[in-house]
Structure formats: C-alpha cells, structure tokens
Design an enzyme around this catalytic site. Sequence first.
Site, PDB file in Angstrom:
ATOM      1  N   ASP A   8      43.921  31.650  48.204  1.00 34.40           N
ATOM      2  CA  ASP A   8      45.305  31.270  48.044  1.00 34.40           C
ATOM      3  C   ASP A   8      45.825  30.675  49.349  1.00 34.40           C
ATOM      4  O   ASP A   8      46.396  31.365  50.181  1.00 34.40           O
ATOM      5  CB  ASP A   8      46.114  32.511  47.647  1.00 34.40           C
ATOM      6  CG  ASP A   8      47.188  32.170  46.654  1.00 34.40           C
ATOM      7  OD1 ASP A   8      47.316  30.978  46.323  1.00 34.40           O
ATOM      8  OD2 ASP A   8      47.893  33.088  46.227  1.00 34.40           O
TER       9      ASP A   8
ATOM     10  N   CYS B 172      69.285  68.148  44.865  1.00 33.45           N
ATOM     11  CA  CYS B 172      68.104  67.780  44.083  1.00 33.45           C
ATOM     12  C   CYS B 172      68.474  67.579  42.608  1.00 33.45           C
ATOM     13  O   CYS B 172      69.108  68.454  42.010  1.00 33.45           O
ATOM     14  CB  CYS B 172      67.051  68.873  44.218  1.00 33.45           C
ATOM     15  SG  CYS B 172      65.643  68.655  43.130  1.00 33.45           S
TER      16      CYS B 172
ATOM     17  N   CYS C  55      61.737  74.881  42.842  1.00 30.92           N
ATOM     18  CA  CYS C  55      62.058  73.590  42.224  1.00 30.92           C
ATOM     19  C   CYS C  55      60.953  73.254  41.232  1.00 30.92           C
ATOM     20  O   CYS C  55      59.789  73.110  41.606  1.00 30.92           O
ATOM     21  CB  CYS C  55      62.168  72.500  43.287  1.00 30.92           C
ATOM     22  SG  CYS C  55      62.458  70.868  42.571  1.00 30.92           S
TER      23      CYS C  55
ATOM     24  N   LYS D  89      38.764  32.440  44.608  1.00 30.47           N
ATOM     25  CA  LYS D  89      39.729  31.337  44.670  1.00 30.47           C
ATOM     26  C   LYS D  89      40.781  31.714  45.703  1.00 30.47           C
ATOM     27  O   LYS D  89      41.582  32.617  45.499  1.00 30.47           O
ATOM     28  CB  LYS D  89      40.370  31.098  43.308  1.00 30.47           C
ATOM     29  CG  LYS D  89      41.297  29.888  43.315  1.00 30.47           C
ATOM     30  CD  LYS D  89      41.700  29.503  41.898  1.00 30.47           C
ATOM     31  CE  LYS D  89      42.400  28.162  41.865  1.00 30.47           C
ATOM     32  NZ  LYS D  89      43.634  28.127  42.650  1.00 30.47           N
TER      33      LYS D  89
ATOM     34  N   CYS E 187      63.802  67.741  49.010  1.00 26.28           N
ATOM     35  CA  CYS E 187      64.496  68.828  48.316  1.00 26.28           C
ATOM     36  C   CYS E 187      64.118  70.113  49.024  1.00 26.28           C
ATOM     37  O   CYS E 187      62.946  70.346  49.330  1.00 26.28           O
ATOM     38  CB  CYS E 187      64.035  68.870  46.859  1.00 26.28           C
ATOM     39  SG  CYS E 187      64.261  70.465  46.076  1.00 26.28           S
TER      40      CYS E 187
ATOM     41  N   GLU F  57      32.767  31.923  43.396  1.00 23.62           N
ATOM     42  CA  GLU F  57      33.378  32.211  44.699  1.00 23.62           C
ATOM     43  C   GLU F  57      34.839  32.581  44.511  1.00 23.62           C
ATOM     44  O   GLU F  57      35.447  32.223  43.500  1.00 23.62           O
ATOM     45  CB  GLU F  57      33.245  30.998  45.627  1.00 23.62           C
ATOM     46  CG  GLU F  57      33.797  29.729  45.039  1.00 23.62           C
ATOM     47  CD  GLU F  57      33.262  28.486  45.768  1.00 23.62           C
ATOM     48  OE1 GLU F  57      33.588  28.333  46.937  1.00 23.62           O
ATOM     49  OE2 GLU F  57      32.547  27.700  45.139  1.00 23.62           O
TER      50      GLU F  57
ATOM     51  N   CYS G  37      66.596  70.745  40.728  1.00 23.60           N
ATOM     52  CA  CYS G  37      66.896  72.168  40.933  1.00 23.60           C
ATOM     53  C   CYS G  37      68.218  72.387  41.657  1.00 23.60           C
ATOM     54  O   CYS G  37      68.597  73.518  41.911  1.00 23.60           O
ATOM     55  CB  CYS G  37      65.761  72.846  41.701  1.00 23.60           C
ATOM     56  SG  CYS G  37      65.740  72.402  43.458  1.00 23.60           S
TER      57      CYS G  37
ATOM     58  N   TYR H 157      34.463  24.553  50.603  1.00 26.53           N
ATOM     59  CA  TYR H 157      33.826  24.814  49.317  1.00 26.53           C
ATOM     60  C   TYR H 157      33.250  23.576  48.637  1.00 26.53           C
ATOM     61  O   TYR H 157      32.727  23.670  47.547  1.00 26.53           O
ATOM     62  CB  TYR H 157      34.770  25.555  48.364  1.00 26.53           C
ATOM     63  CG  TYR H 157      36.178  24.995  48.271  1.00 26.53           C
ATOM     64  CD1 TYR H 157      36.419  23.725  47.771  1.00 26.53           C
ATOM     65  CD2 TYR H 157      37.260  25.771  48.673  1.00 26.53           C
ATOM     66  CE1 TYR H 157      37.701  23.228  47.689  1.00 26.53           C
ATOM     67  CE2 TYR H 157      38.555  25.277  48.592  1.00 26.53           C
ATOM     68  CZ  TYR H 157      38.770  23.995  48.097  1.00 26.53           C
ATOM     69  OH  TYR H 157      40.036  23.511  48.018  1.00 26.53           O
TER      70      TYR H 157
ATOM     71  N   LYS I  73      41.630  33.052  36.493  1.00 28.37           N
ATOM     72  CA  LYS I  73      42.732  33.596  37.280  1.00 28.37           C
ATOM     73  C   LYS I  73      42.898  35.105  37.071  1.00 28.37           C
ATOM     74  O   LYS I  73      42.714  35.616  35.970  1.00 28.37           O
ATOM     75  CB  LYS I  73      44.046  32.904  36.887  1.00 28.37           C
ATOM     76  CG  LYS I  73      44.052  31.403  37.112  1.00 28.37           C
ATOM     77  CD  LYS I  73      44.027  31.034  38.583  1.00 28.37           C
ATOM     78  CE  LYS I  73      45.385  31.125  39.227  1.00 28.37           C
ATOM     79  NZ  LYS I  73      46.242  29.974  38.979  1.00 28.37           N
TER      80      LYS I  73
HETATM   81  S1  IVH Z   1      37.069  23.801  44.081  1.00 29.93           S
HETATM   82  C1  IVH Z   1      36.417  20.049  42.248  1.00 29.93           C
HETATM   83  N1  IVH Z   1      36.900  26.205  45.116  1.00 29.93           N
HETATM   84  O1  IVH Z   1      42.360  25.707  44.048  1.00 29.93           O
HETATM   85  C2  IVH Z   1      36.973  21.359  42.484  1.00 29.93           C
HETATM   86  N2  IVH Z   1      39.042  25.211  44.870  1.00 29.93           N
HETATM   87  O2  IVH Z   1      43.525  24.988  41.500  1.00 29.93           O
HETATM   88  C3  IVH Z   1      37.974  21.376  43.572  1.00 29.93           C
HETATM   89  N3  IVH Z   1      40.880  26.567  45.708  1.00 29.93           N
HETATM   90  O3  IVH Z   1      43.043  22.397  44.899  1.00 29.93           O
HETATM   91  C4  IVH Z   1      38.403  22.716  43.952  1.00 29.93           C
HETATM   92  N4  IVH Z   1      39.651  28.248  46.406  1.00 29.93           N
HETATM   93  O4  IVH Z   1      43.079  24.188  46.745  1.00 29.93           O
HETATM   94  C5  IVH Z   1      37.712  25.204  44.741  1.00 29.93           C
HETATM   95  N5  IVH Z   1      36.656  28.317  46.068  1.00 29.93           N
HETATM   96  C6  IVH Z   1      37.433  27.303  45.688  1.00 29.93           C
HETATM   97  C7  IVH Z   1      38.827  27.348  45.865  1.00 29.93           C
HETATM   98  C8  IVH Z   1      39.604  26.273  45.426  1.00 29.93           C
HETATM   99  C9  IVH Z   1      40.886  27.764  46.309  1.00 29.93           C
HETATM  100  C10 IVH Z   1      42.094  25.769  45.414  1.00 29.93           C
HETATM  101  C11 IVH Z   1      42.020  24.330  45.863  1.00 29.93           C
HETATM  102  C12 IVH Z   1      42.262  23.509  44.634  1.00 29.93           C
HETATM  103  C13 IVH Z   1      42.973  24.489  43.755  1.00 29.93           C
HETATM  104  C14 IVH Z   1      42.805  24.121  42.300  1.00 29.93           C
END
Ligand code: IVH
Length: 671
Positions: free
Chosen positions: A117, A408, A432, A115, A426, A113, A411, A225, A314
Amino acid sequence: MIEARIKELRRLIQVHNYRYYILDDPELSDAAYDHLMRELQLLEAQYPELITENSPTQRVGTAALSAFASVQHEMPMLSLSNAFSEAELQAFDQRLHDRLKLDEASEIEYIAEPKLDGLAVSLLYRQGQLAQAATRGDGTTGENVTQNIRTIAAIPLLLLGKDYPDVLEVRGEVIMPTAGFDAFNAQARAADQRTFVNPRNAAAGSLRQLDARVTAKRPLDMYCYAVGKVEGDAIAVTQSETLSKLRAWGLPINPKTKVVQGLHACLDYYQSISQQREKLPYDIDGIVYKVNHLAAQQQLGSVSRAPRWAIAHKFPAQEEMSRILSVDFQVGRTGAITPVARLEPTFVGGVTVSNATLHNMDEVERKDIHIGDTVIIRRAGDVIPEVVRVIIADRLANAEKVNIPATCPICDAEILRQEGEAIARCSGGLNCSAQVKQAIKHFASRKAMDIIGLGDKLVELLFDHDLVSNIADLYQLKAADIAALPRMGEKSSTNLLNAIEVSKKTQLHRFIYALGIREVGEATAKALAKRFTDLNDLIETTPEILQEIDDIGPIVAQRVYQFFQQASSQESIRELIAQGIHWSVIEANAIQKDEELPLANHRYVLTGKLSQFTRAEAKSQLEKLGAKVSASLSKKTTALIAGEKAGSKLKKAQALNLTVLDEAALYTLLH
Ligand code: IVH
C-alpha cells in the site's frame, strides 16, 4: 591515487548498501559504514572535481523545484483487476485455463506477492546508472521525481554486476514502513504539525515534495515488482527469474515473493500472509498473483488498463466510516473502566461491527470523540475494532461530549483514577459482578484452563442463575442444574462437564495465567512456572526473588507478591487443587517450544461430522500437539480428517492423492 581511493570507497559503500538493504545481511557495523562515508565526504570536499552525480554522497540535491516536469511512460503503467473472494479468484484461474487451453488437472504456475500500500513508481537505469524516476500518474503520464527517489537509501544509484541491459526500466512501490510512519506522526503531533492519515498517504506526500531535502528526512523504502522497457538482451523467461536478476543487480525485491503452483497454493499463500499481516513492517491491502511464465503472459495480453495475467486478491477493507450512537462503560477483570462506542452497524475487515473500544478517557479526549460523530473505524485482523478518528467537518450541532460516570455502572462502587494513570477503575473488587464474570471468563479461556465451550455467554448464564459465583464453583457444577438452563440441554450439559473435567489436567503456567493476576500475561506466567516448579515456592516468594527473573520488573514483582499474599487468593488456589486440578512437574520444567511438539509441521483439515469430539475440540487438541489446522486443502496438507458425511473436501483430497484419516485414526493420533 586519490581518485582510486575515492572509487574504492564508492564501491565499498555500494556493496555494503546492497548487503544492508537488499540482502538484509549487513557485514559492517553502522559506525564502520559511517566511517567509510565520512572518508569519502572528506575526500570529495578536498577534490570537488572528482565528485560524480551518482556518488553515494550525492543523494540529496540542494535546491527546491518550482514544479515537477511530466514524464511520458513509453510502456503504460498498468493497474490490476481485483478479486474480493475465493470464488472470484477461482473464476480468474478458470478464465486463464480456458484462454490457455489447459485441462482442469493442470495447475498454472503463479508468482504471489504482497500488494503493497504505497505508490507506484518507475525507475529508469541507463548503462546501470539511475537516470530518471517517475510516478505512475494516470498510467501514461507521470511526474519526474528523480531527485526525491535518489534520497531513498534502498534504491541503488548504480546497478551492481555487468550483465544488466543498456536500458532497464524497473517498476515498483514506494512505501513508508509502519514504524517510520508511527515515529513521523508522533513527532509531528509533539510539534503540533500535520499528521498523515495512513502510511500510503505518508509515502505519497513525502515523495511528492518539491524540495528533495524534505523527502530525504522521511523514512521511505521501496520494493520492485516488474520491469517496463528493456533495451538489450532479454532478461529471463519467467517473472520469478526476472526478479532474481533485479535483486542481483542490487534492486530491492520483497522477500515474501513466492512461486506457487495452482489456485489452492495461491489460497494458502493468501491465508499465510493474512496471518502475518499485522506483524509485517509495512501495510498491505491484498495479494497479487501473476502468471509466472512470460510467454503465457504475452499470450494472455491485457484488457483496457489491466493485464489478464495478473489479479489483486484484496483483503477486506480495514477502515470504514460509521457513526457513534452512544458510549457505554465496560468493567474489566481488574476493574478497569473502558469506554465503548456503540456504532451504526458497519461492514469492515470482513465482519459487521457495532462496537469499538475507545480504550480510556485520555484517548476519548485526544481524539475529541463526541456522541453522534461520524468516525473512521478500523478492524485489523483479530484486533478489537477501534475508532481511528472523527470527521470533525461532519459534526452535528447536537453532538454530545463523553463523560465518565462517578460510580460503577454494574455495582455502583466509586470509580477511581490514580494520579498519572490513564485508566479509571471500579473500586468494587470481587463485590462487583462484572469483575467476577470477567475473572471466570479469563480462567476458562483458551490460553488459560482451556475449558472448551465455556465462552462469554455461558459464563453469564451460569453466573446470572447463581450456579457459579467464583472460579472454584465451576468444578462443583451439577449436570441437572446446567441442563435446566435456558437453551441448554442434556447434551450440552454433558459436553460442558466433560470439558471441565478435561481441564483439570493442566500445566503450571496455564494455571498461573488463569488466576488472572494483574500484569501477568502468558509470557510472564511461563517465566514464573519455569522458575518455580513448585507452586508453594511461588506462593511464598518475595518481590526480590521475583525480580531476579528476566523481564520481571519491580511493578510486576509487587503485583505477583501481593496477589499470593492475599488470604482470598490462597484460599481459592487451595480449593481449586482440592477439586483435582493438577499438572506434571516434568511438564512445568520443560515448557516445550512449538517446534518440538509431536505434531509440529503437520497440517490437517477437518471435514464431516465427528462423534466423539466437536470440530472445535478436535482442532484445539491437534493444535496443542503443535499441528496446524486449516480450512482448505493444499499439497502441503498432511491429512484430511474426514468424519461422517464428508462431501466435496473428501473428493478433492482423493483427487489430490492426500492421506485421509477417519475418526478412529484421529483418536489414535491424539493419544
Ligand atoms: S503489479 C502489471 N505488484 O497496485 C501489473 N502491483 O492496483 C502492475 N501494487 O499500480 C502492478 N503491490 O501500485 C503489482 N506486488 C505488486 C504490487 C502492486 C502494490 C500496486 C501498484 C499498482 C496497483 C494496482
């Protein structure tokens, strides 16, 4: 009677919330939904004794807190270990194989899934009612943000269905979608208020407001999640089943979540999400893979504060610090002058960046950019690197203001800026050399005439050695002249001439796009080609007729009309056609949709050395027929195309039992 209607309204609103936020499939118009809400509000105002805490009208409290209370997490909220490369991910998969005593050939089932932010929170439901919400804090102790969480419309105050556990702790990430973030900042900027640096800070800042009425105005969202503490029956035996249950109870789950088999499918998922990343409605900074089977998770356990059964893969950081060494001014195809920052070389977004666009002088002023400044730069996906902001606190005393030159740099013609336009240009036109070079580069580019191998450097070389001074000259190039250029030889000369020859057979929309008419991008070129199957009709058209085409407004119509009115444009088109550029009218008539192409949904991987094509040519030709060409093999690969001296990929394809094609088969595929 009244009480029954109130209950019914609450139930209806809950169901429609679910359809809207969770299933993304609303059944009611916004107005009809508002109507239900209004009716409920009126009834509750008349009968305040019937108001309950979890009525959908009660999301926003009325008083601000003086501080957040702290919350102990009964089960710690873990963090994740990181992998920054394929090799690190492979090592992770290997470690799990070892610990689970699996043989090489068996693939671990993962759930993958995005990650997100944002910031992690925990929601506690008792008897299906949202009882408490807390931030992650340090993993053991967080802050009680229940009032704020209740303002997030995507989070249910009551769970749906009946089979949820008595106590259910759900964990997930609160985010601010990028559209909401941009809108918030635009508004803040207009009101001269503080803006947020990025959506994550915006989400955290908005959730950690002592006054929930402030949070309520911020566009927050959430995806769940994981589960924490559960009392009652076990929910499921896999992570994916757990998420399905949560979704059925009305909790928001990221729709991109996917069960994948084995390391290679993880890598494919990573590639696929990377490519969608810029289009996703929220920021992500990587992919999380978790072992799907809960029994295997148990067996693996955790080390310090991260589980062994999960990892965050990452993406390369998209923002880094750098310093502006100088500012140059570049001249584009239409004469547009773009200030470009020369930077201290900085590794960002997976590559070393030493230039960043400053867009135009308005931007330079708005961001208050000086030469010598320490800046945050950003490189997202294939987007040109840019300067996000200056770190004003680090400005040196001798930092220099940026001034646009009067003439320019190429030119020497005057630089003009029209009233109300951000862009200075220009005035040299085709006198040019910068503008001519850019026009040739554009003409040869992939979406235009697609002259493979004719990139920026080679155009410069040809132009600087007087071999081409306009686009039509490309078709008069002589092999011996090219071969005599520095760093070129007979082979590269033949390759270029072949590519130019191949480009003669094109499509009308590519040709129109290649002409480089101002305001005419690929989509407009396609629209024009569809409407005017005969180029002469387009040349002779009027702005009025042009405006009848969808998406063509008065400005574009005027540009197109003016372009074809110019004698020089007509001359250039005549010359190109005399050189043999052609297209089939049938093709122009039916611009195919990608999914109708003959190799749509086919995926290939190229390896080894081909004799009749370069890899880039083979890739480009396959893609033109609708195929995807990727770098790594997976079960979804249609075939591996193996040239001479194919190595590990070939072995792997055989191990995976994939089709392997040789160059002859590729040739047949393409013809
Ligand atoms: S699982 C046991 N799933 O990333 C695992 N974390 O770097 C617990 N985060 O503290 C986290 N998307 O805030 C999980 N799809 C995702 C996530 C996710 C973002 C964040 C979460 C966690 C941090 C760890």
